[in-house]
Structures are given as structure tokens and as C-alpha cells.
Design a protein around this motif. Sequence first.
Motif, PDB file in Angstrom:
ATOM      1  N   ASP A  33       0.882  -1.168   0.000  1.00  0.00           N
ATOM      2  CA  ASP A  33       0.000   0.000   0.000  1.00  0.00           C
ATOM      3  C   ASP A  33       0.919   1.217   0.000  1.00  0.00           C
ATOM      4  OD1 ASP A  33      -1.949   1.891   0.217  1.00  0.00           O
ATOM      5  OD2 ASP A  33      -2.558   1.382   2.257  1.00  0.00           O
ATOM      6  N   GLY A  34       1.178   1.769  -1.192  1.00  0.00           N
ATOM      7  CA  GLY A  34       2.174   2.831  -1.300  1.00  0.00           C
ATOM      8  C   GLY A  34       1.741   3.966  -2.187  1.00  0.00           C
ATOM      9  N   TRP A  35       2.285   5.146  -1.924  1.00  0.00           N
ATOM     10  CA  TRP A  35       1.964   6.324  -2.725  1.00  0.00           C
ATOM     11  C   TRP A  35       3.077   7.360  -2.599  1.00  0.00           C
ATOM     12  CZ3 TRP A  35       0.000   5.076   1.943  1.00  0.00           C
ATOM     13  CH2 TRP A  35       0.102   6.018   2.967  1.00  0.00           C
ATOM     14  N   ILE A  36       3.147   8.251  -3.578  1.00  0.00           N
ATOM     15  CA  ILE A  36       4.078   9.376  -3.542  1.00  0.00           C
ATOM     16  C   ILE A  36       3.395  10.562  -4.200  1.00  0.00           C
ATOM     17  CG2 ILE A  36       5.227   8.637  -5.687  1.00  0.00           C
ATOM     18  CD1 ILE A  36       7.828   9.883  -4.484  1.00  0.00           C
ATOM     19  N   GLU A  37       3.449  11.715  -3.540  1.00  0.00           N
ATOM     20  CA  GLU A  37       2.829  12.940  -4.040  1.00  0.00           C
ATOM     21  C   GLU A  37       3.900  13.944  -4.449  1.00  0.00           C
ATOM     22  OE1 GLU A  37      -1.290  13.983  -1.941  1.00  0.00           O
ATOM     23  OE2 GLU A  37       0.345  13.791  -0.498  1.00  0.00           O
ATOM     24  N   ASN A  38       3.520  14.889  -5.288  1.00  0.00           N
ATOM     25  CA  ASN A  38       4.414  15.990  -5.590  1.00  0.00           C
ATOM     26  C   ASN A  38       4.761  16.731  -4.298  1.00  0.00           C
ATOM     27  OD1 ASN A  38       1.470  16.597  -6.019  1.00  0.00           O
ATOM     28  ND2 ASN A  38       2.229  18.716  -5.977  1.00  0.00           N
ATOM     29  N   GLU A  39       6.049  16.988  -4.118  1.00  0.00           N
ATOM     30  CA  GLU A  39       6.586  17.671  -2.944  1.00  0.00           C
ATOM     31  C   GLU A  39       6.446  16.853  -1.663  1.00  0.00           C
ATOM     32  OE1 GLU A  39       5.051  21.620  -2.626  1.00  0.00           O
ATOM     33  OE2 GLU A  39       5.485  22.129  -4.710  1.00  0.00           O
ATOM     34  N   GLY A  40       6.056  15.588  -1.786  1.00  0.00           N
ATOM     35  CA  GLY A  40       5.919  14.737  -0.612  1.00  0.00           C
ATOM     36  C   GLY A  40       6.827  13.519  -0.715  1.00  0.00           C
ATOM     37  N   ARG A  41       7.060  12.879   0.407  1.00  0.00           N
ATOM     38  CA  ARG A  41       7.924  11.709   0.462  1.00  0.00           C
ATOM     39  C   ARG A  41       7.151  10.447   0.075  1.00  0.00           C
ATOM     40  NH1 ARG A  41       9.650  15.107   4.569  1.00  0.00           N
ATOM     41  NH2 ARG A  41      11.898  15.542   4.547  1.00  0.00           N
ATOM     42  N   ALA A  42       7.881   9.429  -0.329  1.00  0.00           N
ATOM     43  CA  ALA A  42       7.258   8.142  -0.629  1.00  0.00           C
ATOM     44  C   ALA A  42       6.817   7.485   0.669  1.00  0.00           C
ATOM     45  CB  ALA A  42       8.245   7.238  -1.363  1.00  0.00           C
ATOM     46  N   ASN A  43       5.663   6.817   0.636  1.00  0.00           N
ATOM     47  CA  ASN A  43       5.116   6.090   1.783  1.00  0.00           C
ATOM     48  C   ASN A  43       4.748   4.682   1.328  1.00  0.00           C
ATOM     49  OD1 ASN A  43       4.279   8.330   4.074  1.00  0.00           O
ATOM     50  ND2 ASN A  43       4.169   9.151   1.987  1.00  0.00           N
ATOM     51  N   VAL A  44       5.245   3.681   2.038  1.00  0.00           N
ATOM     52  CA  VAL A  44       4.952   2.288   1.683  1.00  0.00           C
ATOM     53  C   VAL A  44       4.641   1.509   2.957  1.00  0.00           C
ATOM     54  CG1 VAL A  44       5.812   0.152   0.662  1.00  0.00           C
ATOM     55  CG2 VAL A  44       6.430   2.359  -0.358  1.00  0.00           C
ATOM     56  N   LEU A  45       3.459   0.893   3.003  1.00  0.00           N
ATOM     57  CA  LEU A  45       3.089  -0.026   4.070  1.00  0.00           C
ATOM     58  C   LEU A  45       3.119  -1.432   3.502  1.00  0.00           C
ATOM     59  CD1 LEU A  45       1.164   2.735   4.405  1.00  0.00           C
ATOM     60  CD2 LEU A  45       0.408   1.480   6.416  1.00  0.00           C
ATOM     61  N   LEU A  46       3.714  -2.363   4.235  1.00  0.00           N
ATOM     62  CA  LEU A  46       3.877  -3.733   3.762  1.00  0.00           C
ATOM     63  C   LEU A  46       3.232  -4.719   4.730  1.00  0.00           C
ATOM     64  CD1 LEU A  46       7.613  -3.838   2.587  1.00  0.00           C
ATOM     65  CD2 LEU A  46       5.576  -3.584   1.163  1.00  0.00           C
ATOM     66  N   THR A  47       2.412  -5.610   4.203  1.00  0.00           N
ATOM     67  CA  THR A  47       1.841  -6.702   4.972  1.00  0.00           C
ATOM     68  C   THR A  47       1.879  -7.966   4.123  1.00  0.00           C
ATOM     69  OG1 THR A  47      -0.371  -6.089   4.227  1.00  0.00           O
ATOM     70  CG2 THR A  47       0.326  -5.251   6.375  1.00  0.00           C
ATOM     71  N   MET A  48       1.530  -9.096   4.733  1.00  0.00           N
ATOM     72  CA  MET A  48       1.343 -10.338   4.005  1.00  0.00           C
ATOM     73  C   MET A  48      -0.152 -10.618   3.911  1.00  0.00           C
ATOM     74  SD  MET A  48       4.286 -11.552   3.040  1.00  0.00           S
ATOM     75  CE  MET A  48       3.928 -13.266   2.647  1.00  0.00           C
ATOM     76  N   SER A  49      -0.605 -11.074   2.753  1.00  0.00           N
ATOM     77  CA  SER A  49      -2.017 -11.406   2.590  1.00  0.00           C
ATOM     78  C   SER A  49      -2.353 -12.636   3.427  1.00  0.00           C
ATOM     79  CB  SER A  49      -2.337 -11.661   1.115  1.00  0.00           C
ATOM     80  OG  SER A  49      -1.623 -12.779   0.629  1.00  0.00           O
ATOM     81  N   SER A  50      -3.648 -12.788   3.724  1.00  0.00           N
ATOM     82  CA  SER A  50      -4.118 -13.903   4.544  1.00  0.00           C
ATOM     83  C   SER A  50      -5.232 -14.641   3.814  1.00  0.00           C
ATOM     84  CB  SER A  50      -4.656 -13.388   5.887  1.00  0.00           C
ATOM     85  OG  SER A  50      -3.667 -12.680   6.591  1.00  0.00           O
ATOM     86  N   PRO A  51      -5.371 -15.947   4.050  1.00  0.00           N
ATOM     87  CA  PRO A  51      -6.452 -16.695   3.417  1.00  0.00           C
ATOM     88  C   PRO A  51      -7.809 -16.228   3.895  1.00  0.00           C
ATOM     89  CG  PRO A  51      -5.327 -18.054   5.030  1.00  0.00           C
ATOM     90  CD  PRO A  51      -4.511 -16.808   4.874  1.00  0.00           C
ATOM     91  N   PHE A  52      -8.831 -16.571   3.139  1.00  0.00           N
ATOM     92  CA  PHE A  52     -10.187 -16.056   3.363  1.00  0.00           C
ATOM     93  C   PHE A  52     -10.718 -16.391   4.745  1.00  0.00           C
ATOM     94  CE2 PHE A  52     -14.830 -16.366   3.040  1.00  0.00           C
ATOM     95  CZ  PHE A  52     -15.121 -15.091   2.597  1.00  0.00           C
ATOM     96  N   LEU A  53     -10.388 -17.570   5.286  1.00  0.00           N
ATOM     97  CA  LEU A  53     -10.962 -18.023   6.549  1.00  0.00           C
ATOM     98  C   LEU A  53     -10.186 -17.549   7.772  1.00  0.00           C
ATOM     99  CD1 LEU A  53     -11.984 -21.670   5.603  1.00  0.00           C
ATOM    100  CD2 LEU A  53     -13.388 -19.606   5.621  1.00  0.00           C
TER     101      LEU A  53
END
Length: 292
Positions: A33-53
Amino acid sequence: MRVFLVISIILLMACSKDVVIEQVDYERKIVVDGWIENEGRANVLLTMSSPFLTDYDSASIRNTFLNYAKVSITNGKGEAEVLTLTHQEEFFPPFVYKSINMKGEVGESYQIEVLYQNRRVTAMTTIPSLPEVEWVEVEAVSDTSMVIESSVKDVIESKNYYYSQIKTLHFDTRFHPTDNPLMIDKLFNGESHTFQLKRSNQPDPLSIYNINSERNLLSDEFAITDTVQVKISQIDEESYRVLNGIYIDHLSHGNPFSLVDQKTHTNVQGGIGRWTGLATRNYLVTYKKAPQ
């Protein structure tokens, strides 16, 4: 008759079986889950996906967070930086990989690379031109509430995509999408387009946007005493497709990437999620009563 009914219920209970749904083999994926804006710093959140149950609560979400990954960013000029893991309470889990020196520039491209154990994940995005925002205004609808409207001028020579976010000071913990956050200019035909910036009510306290929704307000209204920060961004087509997929899934499923990874569009190679460039104009909105 009553005795017969009771006996029937007992027999049915005796014949019933607990249904156990077996979890199929599931390959966990890195979620970006990441984004970067003009004049802003890069932001990245990292997780591992989980099964449906998987039981989905705050503890299980925290356990999916990746805090030992190497995350790097490279722009179109060839400049590169390894992102730094920082603690930020407005996110959950409260850890974000951020750039320190590199900031977003209009017209620039950015690639991120995530290395975790024997996995490699990459994603590319661009920051397009800034949106032609004509105005952002408030209008009182009662003695206690107001609405926020904006107008965007379409540039007919190109197809443009828009994304709007808001943050109500002292109530929202972070910027979050508006109720209808995405627009495409194919219907503007070179004209100005006026739209409302509506709040997005989230009844679940574990919402991915972490929004305070306990106030007694209609979704399209703000308290007349509110101070609202508004972001209106232009995004590229790929970012639009990804965010639109997330938005549609979120309406019915909450966090689409943690539970389901088959139908939501992603621009992440080797994983799932989004890496989004935002060409953003910022506004601080308050209601000022007209002089008598």
C-alpha cells in the motif's frame, strides 16, 4: 402436538452435523500500500495477505506486517534511495517505510523494489500534471452543518483521472478517500465539472481508513465548525484502475487485499496492492459567515 414438536426438534439436532470448511492451499503474497505525491515523500506499508478463513481482527492485522524488508525507490533520473522504517500512529499497524531525501515531482516516474526473504516485488507509477482546480468552497445547509464543493476544469486534449481525499481536523486520524473519490474526464467534454466532497462514513472501528464516524452527520455534510483539509489529485490511468478496484471491493468487503486477491486489479509485480503517484493540490477549508 407439543410433545411431537419437541421430539422432532431433538431428532433434527441429533442428525445435524457441524460443517467444517477446509482451507485450500494458499500462497501468501506481499501486499503493498504505497503512494508518492508531488513535494511529498514516498510512503509504503507492507503486509502479508491472509487466506479467506483467517480470523480478521487487530491482532491478526498486526501480525501480517513486514518490518524487516528492504524497500528502495528509483526515479526516472536514476536517483535511488533505500526507504526508512518509521513509526506513525495514524496508520495501523503504525509503521511506514518512507523516503527521507527523495520527494515527488510532477511529470516524474518512480519505481519501488521490495526484497523480503527470497521474494522480490516491484511496482511503477508516475506523477502526472496537476489538476486544473478552479475553486473549492463551502456552503451552509443549516445552522450547524455545511457541504464542500469543488470545480475542476477539463483539459480536452488529454484523458485525465482524478482522486479526492479529505481529513477533518480533530476527528480523522489521516487523509482518506471521499465518499465518491474517483472521476474520469470522459464526460466533461472540455467543460468545468462541479462535484461535492462527501465524507465516507465507516462504522467499523477497524476500517482501513481509521475514520471517526460517531458524529451525527449526513455523509455529504460536515459540521459548520469543522476545519477540513482537502486533496484533489490527478493520477495516471493505471493508478485509476487500481484505486477504482480497491474502492469497489471496499464497499462490500472492507480490506480487499488481506482476504481476497483474485479480482482486485493491482499494479504490483510479484505481489498485490497499489503503488500510486499523485499530482495533488491542497486546500484548507473553513466556513466563514458572510458579514451582515
